[in-house]
Structure formats: structure tokens, C-alpha cells
Design a protein around this motif. Structure first.
Motif, PDB file in Angstrom:
ATOM      1  N   GLU A  25       0.826  -1.196   0.000  1.00  0.00           N
ATOM      2  CA  GLU A  25       0.000   0.000   0.000  1.00  0.00           C
ATOM      3  C   GLU A  25       0.869   1.258   0.000  1.00  0.00           C
ATOM      4  N   LEU A  26       0.446   2.228  -0.787  1.00  0.00           N
ATOM      5  CA  LEU A  26       1.100   3.531  -0.866  1.00  0.00           C
ATOM      6  C   LEU A  26       0.024   4.604  -0.750  1.00  0.00           C
ATOM      7  N   ASP A  27       0.440   5.815  -0.389  1.00  0.00           N
ATOM      8  CA  ASP A  27      -0.477   6.952  -0.412  1.00  0.00           C
ATOM      9  C   ASP A  27      -0.510   7.489  -1.836  1.00  0.00           C
ATOM     10  N   VAL A  28      -1.653   7.325  -2.483  1.00  0.00           N
ATOM     11  CA  VAL A  28      -1.820   7.764  -3.870  1.00  0.00           C
ATOM     12  C   VAL A  28      -2.681   9.022  -3.872  1.00  0.00           C
ATOM     13  N   ASP A  29      -2.174  10.098  -4.473  1.00  0.00           N
ATOM     14  CA  ASP A  29      -2.899  11.358  -4.577  1.00  0.00           C
ATOM     15  C   ASP A  29      -3.590  11.437  -5.936  1.00  0.00           C
ATOM     16  N   VAL A 105       2.278   9.699  -6.723  1.00  0.00           N
ATOM     17  CA  VAL A 105       2.744   9.146  -5.457  1.00  0.00           C
ATOM     18  C   VAL A 105       3.981   9.923  -5.051  1.00  0.00           C
ATOM     19  N   MET A 106       4.020  10.346  -3.803  1.00  0.00           N
ATOM     20  CA  MET A 106       5.222  11.021  -3.301  1.00  0.00           C
ATOM     21  C   MET A 106       6.381  10.044  -3.397  1.00  0.00           C
ATOM     22  N   GLN A 107       7.542  10.524  -3.769  1.00  0.00           N
ATOM     23  CA  GLN A 107       8.700   9.648  -3.932  1.00  0.00           C
ATOM     24  C   GLN A 107       9.071   8.921  -2.658  1.00  0.00           C
TER      25      GLN A 107
END
Length: 128
Positions: A25-29, A105-107
Motif C-alpha cells: 500500500e502507498l499513499d496515492v494522490d 505518489v510522493m517519492q
């Protein structure tokens, strides 16, 4: 990994190539763009009532002179899920005279080794 030859597929391929683990899971904007502040605020208000799992933010982009609602969702960045969410948000934004303007996605995210302390020595108290 193989990805479709479109903007979303190219973004995922670039992320994978840069070492981002696409299986977690990643924080996707997701970005929704509006010309009118009232439209953006109305969309934000509606989203805040709908979104049980995510963060919302309203920004004014001075470069484009447009209002931007950022919908941050924690999710595994799978192609089909991204396309489905982007389509859903675009349909939603149209109701308020806006459009979806992609996702990102933030790097650096939790678990990335990019900013790791090279001098760190692991011991029995480490959590990684």
C-alpha cells in the motif's frame, strides 16, 4: 512487470523502475481540478461526506489559476484499481464542473530506503 502502454501504465513502469514496491500500500494522490473556487469547495464538501478512508485537501494552483482538490487514498497501486478510481473521481468532478487531472505518489514513503541513515547499526530494538 508489464504495464499497458498508456499514461497510467507508463507511470507505474517508472515507479517500478525507480525502486518503488508496487505490491504494498502507498499513499496515492488523485487530483481534481476546478476553475471556480465554489465548485471546488462544493466537491470537497461532498467528498468529505463520502470518503471514509482517505485525506482531502484544497489548494489553489497559482501557475494554472485553478483550484485543486487532492484525494489521498492508501491503496496498492494496481493498474485496474487506479484506472477505476480515476474514472470514478472524474465522473464525480464533472458533477461540479471539474475534471480529474491524474494521480501521483510522493517519492519517499514509509518503508523506502531512499533516506535511510547509512551509519545506522541494527540492534535488537530495530523495527525494520
Amino acid at each position: 512487470m508489464q504495464f499497458p502502454d498508456d499514461d497510467n501504465g507508463q507511470m507505474l513502469a517508472a515507479m517500478a523502475e525507480s525502486g518503488i514496491d508496487l505490491t504494498r500500500e502507498l499513499d496515492v494522490d488523485f487530483f481534481l481540478v476546478f476553475e471556480d473556487k465554489r465548485d471546488a469547495e462544493s466537491a470537497l464538501e461532498e467528498l468529505s461526506q463520502q470518503q471514509a478512508n482517505g485525506e482531502l485537501e484544497l489548494n489553489f494552483d497559482e501557475e494554472t489559476s485553478q483550484w485543486e482538490v487532492i484525494v489521498c487514498l492508501t491503496m496498492v497501486p494496481e493498474y485496474e484499481a487506479l484506472v477505476a478510481k480515476e474514472t470514478q473521481l472524474n465522473d464525480f468532478a464533472k458533477e461540479f464542473d471539474g475534471i480529474s487531472d491524474g494521480w501521483g505518489v510522493m517519492q519517499h514513503q514509509e518503508g523506502d530506503g531512499e533516506f535511510a541513515d547509512d551509519d545506522h547499526q541494527c540492534d535488537e530494538h530495530c523495527q525494520h
